[in-house]
Every structure is written in structure tokens, then in C-alpha cells.
Scaffold this active site. Structure first.
Site, PDB file in Angstrom:
ATOM      1  N   SER A  75       0.815  -1.215   0.000  1.00 60.16           N
ATOM      2  CA  SER A  75       0.000   0.000   0.000  1.00 60.16           C
ATOM      3  C   SER A  75       0.847   1.263   0.000  1.00 60.16           C
ATOM      4  O   SER A  75       0.333   2.366  -0.015  1.00 60.16           O
ATOM      5  CB  SER A  75      -0.910  -0.005   1.226  1.00 60.16           C
ATOM      6  N   THR A 211      -1.604   3.413   4.696  1.00 57.50           N
ATOM      7  CA  THR A 211      -0.680   4.505   4.428  1.00 57.50           C
ATOM      8  C   THR A 211       0.344   4.466   5.532  1.00 57.50           C
ATOM      9  O   THR A 211      -0.011   4.169   6.663  1.00 57.50           O
ATOM     10  CB  THR A 211      -1.416   5.860   4.532  1.00 57.50           C
ATOM     11  N   THR A 229       1.943   6.987   0.391  1.00 54.68           N
ATOM     12  CA  THR A 229       0.968   5.951   0.034  1.00 54.68           C
ATOM     13  C   THR A 229       0.857   5.834  -1.480  1.00 54.68           C
ATOM     14  O   THR A 229       1.248   6.753  -2.214  1.00 54.68           O
ATOM     15  CB  THR A 229      -0.421   6.301   0.616  1.00 54.68           C
ATOM     16  N   ARG A 239      -7.533  10.768  -8.786  1.00 54.42           N
ATOM     17  CA  ARG A 239      -7.992  10.803  -7.391  1.00 54.42           C
ATOM     18  C   ARG A 239      -6.807  11.025  -6.452  1.00 54.42           C
ATOM     19  O   ARG A 239      -5.763  10.398  -6.562  1.00 54.42           O
ATOM     20  CB  ARG A 239      -8.691   9.487  -7.049  1.00 54.42           C
ATOM     21  N   VAL A 240      -7.004  11.942  -5.519  1.00 53.92           N
ATOM     22  CA  VAL A 240      -6.012  12.187  -4.484  1.00 53.92           C
ATOM     23  C   VAL A 240      -6.724  12.068  -3.150  1.00 53.92           C
ATOM     24  O   VAL A 240      -7.810  12.610  -2.972  1.00 53.92           O
ATOM     25  CB  VAL A 240      -5.386  13.592  -4.639  1.00 53.92           C
ATOM     26  N   GLY A 241      -6.131  11.355  -2.225  1.00 58.33           N
ATOM     27  CA  GLY A 241      -6.746  11.162  -0.913  1.00 58.33           C
ATOM     28  C   GLY A 241      -6.229  12.136   0.122  1.00 58.33           C
ATOM     29  O   GLY A 241      -5.762  13.239  -0.203  1.00 58.33           O
ATOM     30  N   ASP A 242      -6.293  11.725   1.371  1.00 55.04           N
ATOM     31  CA  ASP A 242      -5.913  12.600   2.471  1.00 55.04           C
ATOM     32  C   ASP A 242      -4.401  12.746   2.645  1.00 55.04           C
ATOM     33  O   ASP A 242      -3.922  13.757   3.148  1.00 55.04           O
ATOM     34  CB  ASP A 242      -6.530  12.092   3.780  1.00 55.04           C
ATOM     35  N   THR A 262      -4.661   7.306   8.793  1.00 53.10           N
ATOM     36  CA  THR A 262      -4.665   6.275   7.772  1.00 53.10           C
ATOM     37  C   THR A 262      -6.084   5.751   7.637  1.00 53.10           C
ATOM     38  O   THR A 262      -6.853   5.803   8.598  1.00 53.10           O
ATOM     39  CB  THR A 262      -3.679   5.139   8.120  1.00 53.10           C
ATOM     40  N   GLY A 263      -6.418   5.275   6.444  1.00 56.74           N
ATOM     41  CA  GLY A 263      -7.764   4.742   6.263  1.00 56.74           C
ATOM     42  C   GLY A 263      -8.401   5.269   4.999  1.00 56.74           C
ATOM     43  O   GLY A 263      -7.703   5.565   4.027  1.00 56.74           O
ATOM     44  N   GLY A 265      -9.282   7.688   2.908  1.00 55.92           N
ATOM     45  CA  GLY A 265      -8.926   9.095   2.751  1.00 55.92           C
ATOM     46  C   GLY A 265     -10.018   9.945   2.147  1.00 55.92           C
ATOM     47  O   GLY A 265     -10.140  11.120   2.469  1.00 55.92           O
TER      48      GLY A 265
END
Ligand SMILES: *[C@@H]1O[C@H](CO)[C@@H](O)[C@H](O)[C@H]1NC(C)=O
Ligand SMILES: *[C@@H]1O[C@H](CO)[C@@H](O)[C@H](O)[C@H]1NC(C)=O
Length: 351
Positions: A75, A211, A229, A239-242, A262-263, A265
């Protein structure tokens, strides 16, 4: 009699062990390295960097880079979480809690050392966040090799996903029905506005949504934090996460504390959980409680979200919290401080 004596001995030994564990969990000391998940090699690398006289930022960078090289859980780093087109893209950030400078990259393509590039954003630009192909060009200019992030493993994850009608995916209100078929999709005329993220279990699990997030506090109290991550598997390209967002994926303020998340996002980044946790600690909230409060706040809107947060305050106390779901009841994280002789894996029960 002998059996009773044996049992009593066992109970005493057990209590001893519990006390020892409790003390290990409770003792605050600096310097401190805390990171998400049982990524012990990352912890060890960060610690070694500090011991060799490196800065807190160096420790966060090298610690997270260790995970990028090791492809922690698939990941972090290259060769994991292929997007809808089969490509692995990376997100990372690093934050200096003394100056409040942040360097971050998102949707980084064809460069392995994402947090290294994030560090260069701090050192060689006046910007905070670079994205996509342009971030890759920046990386190449900074001397990073341009290479394919695809591996046989990520390729097979991608073809397996294609073979199962592109399930799961992240589309909604499209035709053909995204819960049954692959795209390309078009938007439907009618949009169901009431979002189902509140109740839907999005088939996102512990195994495809990790992450590395890390907090390092030096002896002098300087705090740095960072993340790295390869994002959500089968994400829609772009797509971009947290993780690369300051205050969402991680936050550091040497006058208040550090936190990392983490999780899922997509949900967590709407609440800036790392920023919020640091603000709770600024007000004197215990780190574990600060972590719990941000988890509870998100849960009010998304009861089934998958996520965990780690928190540490300026005097080296630390804690973690996670949202309890059927598939996720305990969260493992790593700690290293002078009261420990090696990276210590700690477990917290989700709330
Ligand atoms: C695709 O899935 C089917 C079963 O659903 C399986 O028989 C077949 O071998 C798979 N093909 C590939 C290329 O994975
Ligand atoms: C850090 O947290 C510990 C444990 O709750 C607390 O005793 C300590 O006072 C806190 N430090 C600061 C600076 O708030």
C-alpha cells in the site's frame, strides 16, 4: 497443589507482563518516533537517522522512504494499488512543525521516492503541493530516476479487477451501472443527491487502504510528520486522498503536537483529522483522547468508515484510536523512544 502453585506463578507473571506493557505504553520520553501500522523497519530507520544526528525531517523522510522501498503491505510505494487504468501513482507529504513548511506531491507518476520529492518541494520551491505529470517532471529535475511503477503483481491485480467486471470501483450515478459493469461511463440524467457514503460499506478494507504516517519528535521538541501511500486501489485516475493534504494525512506543530491518519482518505480528508487532533492536544487533551475525539467526530457522519489516527504531544506522550467495524477491531502502530530498546509494536482497541 503443584498445579495451584503453577497457576499462581502464571498469574503473577501475567500481571507483571501487563504492568510492563502498560508502562511501555505510558512512558513518555524524547526523542520519539511513532508510525501507523506494524511497519517496524520504517520506525527503525527513522530512529537510526536521529541517532546519527539527522534532523526530525530527515528521520520522517528516510523512515517513510524505507516503506516506499519495501512496498509496505503493497500500500506504499511502487507496484501496488493500480488505478482504473492499471497505473500505480503515489501521494506523499512532509511537514516541518517549527516553520510550518509543507512539501507534498500527489498523483505522482513514474517516480518511486515520493516523500523524497515532497522534501524537495520544501527545499527548492516556494510551493506546497505539486501534482501529476508536472510533479514527475519536477522530480526528474531534482535528480530522481523516472521509472515504471508497474510490477507483475500490480498488473495481475489490475487484470483480475478487469476480469471481475471492474468491481469494486468508485463511480455512482452513471450508465452503464457501475456496480455491474466496466466503463467507460456516462453520467445519468438523474442524480441521487443524498450521498450513500454515510451508510455504505464500500468494500474498502484494511488490506487495500493503508498509508504510512509518521510523527518524529526530537530531543529539543522539534516535531515533524509525514505520509506516503499509493492510494486507493482501483481509484479513478486523478484521485487524491488525504495523505498529501496538510492537516488531513498528517500535521505537525512543535508548539502543540503531531498527528497522522490512515484509512479511507476520501472520507477522512473532509474532516482534517490530523489538524483537529493537534488542536485538541494544544488545549491540553491527552493524545489518546485527542485521537478518539477526531474518530468520533467522523463517525457521526460515516459510522462505518475505515480509519485510524496516531497522536503525540510535545512532551512525548502518544496514543492512537480507530473506528471499530466488523472487519477492523484493533489497530497496530509502532513506537520507539528511549524507554524502549527496539521498535515496539503497540495495539489499540478500536472505539
Ligand atoms: C476470469 O475469471 C474466470 C472466472 O470468473 C476465470 O475462469 C478466468 O480464468 C479468469 N481469467 C483471468 C485472465 O484471470
Ligand atoms: C502530554 O500528555 C500527557 C498525558 O496525557 C500529559 O501528562 C502531558 O501534560 C501532556 N503534555 C503537554 C505539554 O500537554
Amino acid at each position: 497443589m503443584a498445579a495451584g502453585g503453577g497457576l499462581r506463578f502464571l498469574l503473577v507473571a501475567l500481571r507483571f507482563l501487563l504492568v510492563a506493557l502498560h508502562m511501555a505504553a505510558a512512558s513518555a520520553a524524547l526523542p520519539l518516533v511513532v508510525n501507523t501500522w506494524a511497519f517496524g523497519k520504517a520506525t527503525e530507520t527513522a530512529w537510526r537517522v536521529l541517532q546519527m544526528g539527522g534532523s526530525e525531517l530527515d528521520a520522517v523522510e528516510k523512515g517513510c522512504a524505507q516503506c516506499e522501498m519495501d512496498q509496505c503491505d503493497g500500500s506504499v510505494g511502487y507496484g501496488g494499488s493500480p488505478d482504473e487504468s492499471g497505473e500505480t501513482t503515489l501521494d506523499a507529504m512532509i511537514m516541518d512543525g517549527n516553520t510550518m513548511e509543507v512539501g507534498a506531491v500527489a498523483d505522482l507518476r513514474r517516480v518511486k521516492n515520493a516523500i523524497g520529492v515532497a522534501r524537495k518541494v520544501i527545499e527548492h520551491t516556494k510551493h506546497t503541493l505539486l501534482v501529476g505529470e508536472s510533479a514527475s517532471l519536477f522530480a526528474v529535475r531534482m535528480g530522481f530516476p523516472y521509472e515504471d511503477l508497474t510490477t507483475p503483481k500490480s498488473l495481475s491485480m489490475f487484470s483480475e479487477w478487469l476480469n471481475q467486471s471492474c468491481q469494486p470501483n468508485y463511480w455512482k450515478n452513471v450508465v452503464p451501472d457501475s456496480s455491474k459493469s466496466c466503463g467507460p461511463y456516462k453520467k445519468t440524467e438523474k442524480v441521487i443527491c443524498k450521498e450513500d457514503w454515510i451508510s455504505s460499506q464500500r468494500r474498502i478494507s484494511v488490506h487495500n487502504h493503508d498509508t504510512i504516517g509518521m510523527i518524529v519528535i526530537g530531543e529539543s521538541g522539534t516535531i515533524a510528520s509525514g505520509t506516503s501511500t499509493n492510494g486507493a486501489i482501483h481509484k479513478i485516475p486523478g484521485r487524491v486522498g488525504d495523505s498529501p493534504i496538510a492537516g488531513a494525512g498528517a500535521y505537525a506543530d512543535s508548539t502543540a503536537g503531531g498527528a497522522a491518519a490512515t484509512g479511507d482518505g476520501d472520507i477522512m480528508m473532509r474532516f482534517l483529522p490530523s489538524y483537529q487532533a493537534v488542536e485538541y492536544m494544544r488545549m491540553g487533551t491527552d493524545p489518546t483522547v485527542a485521537c478518539q475525539k477526531v474518530i468520533s467526530r467522523i463517525r457521526k457522519y460515516a459510522p462505518k468508515f475505515f480509519g485510524a489516527v496516531i497522536c503525540a504531544n510535545t512532551t512525548g506522550s502518544y496514543g492512537a484510536a480507530c473506528n471499530k467495524t466488523p472487519g477492523f477491531t484493533q489497530f497496530h502502530f509502532m513506537v520507539y523512544n528511549p524507554s524502549l530498546s527496539q521498535p515496539s509494536e503497540q495495539v489499540v482497541d478500536c472505539i
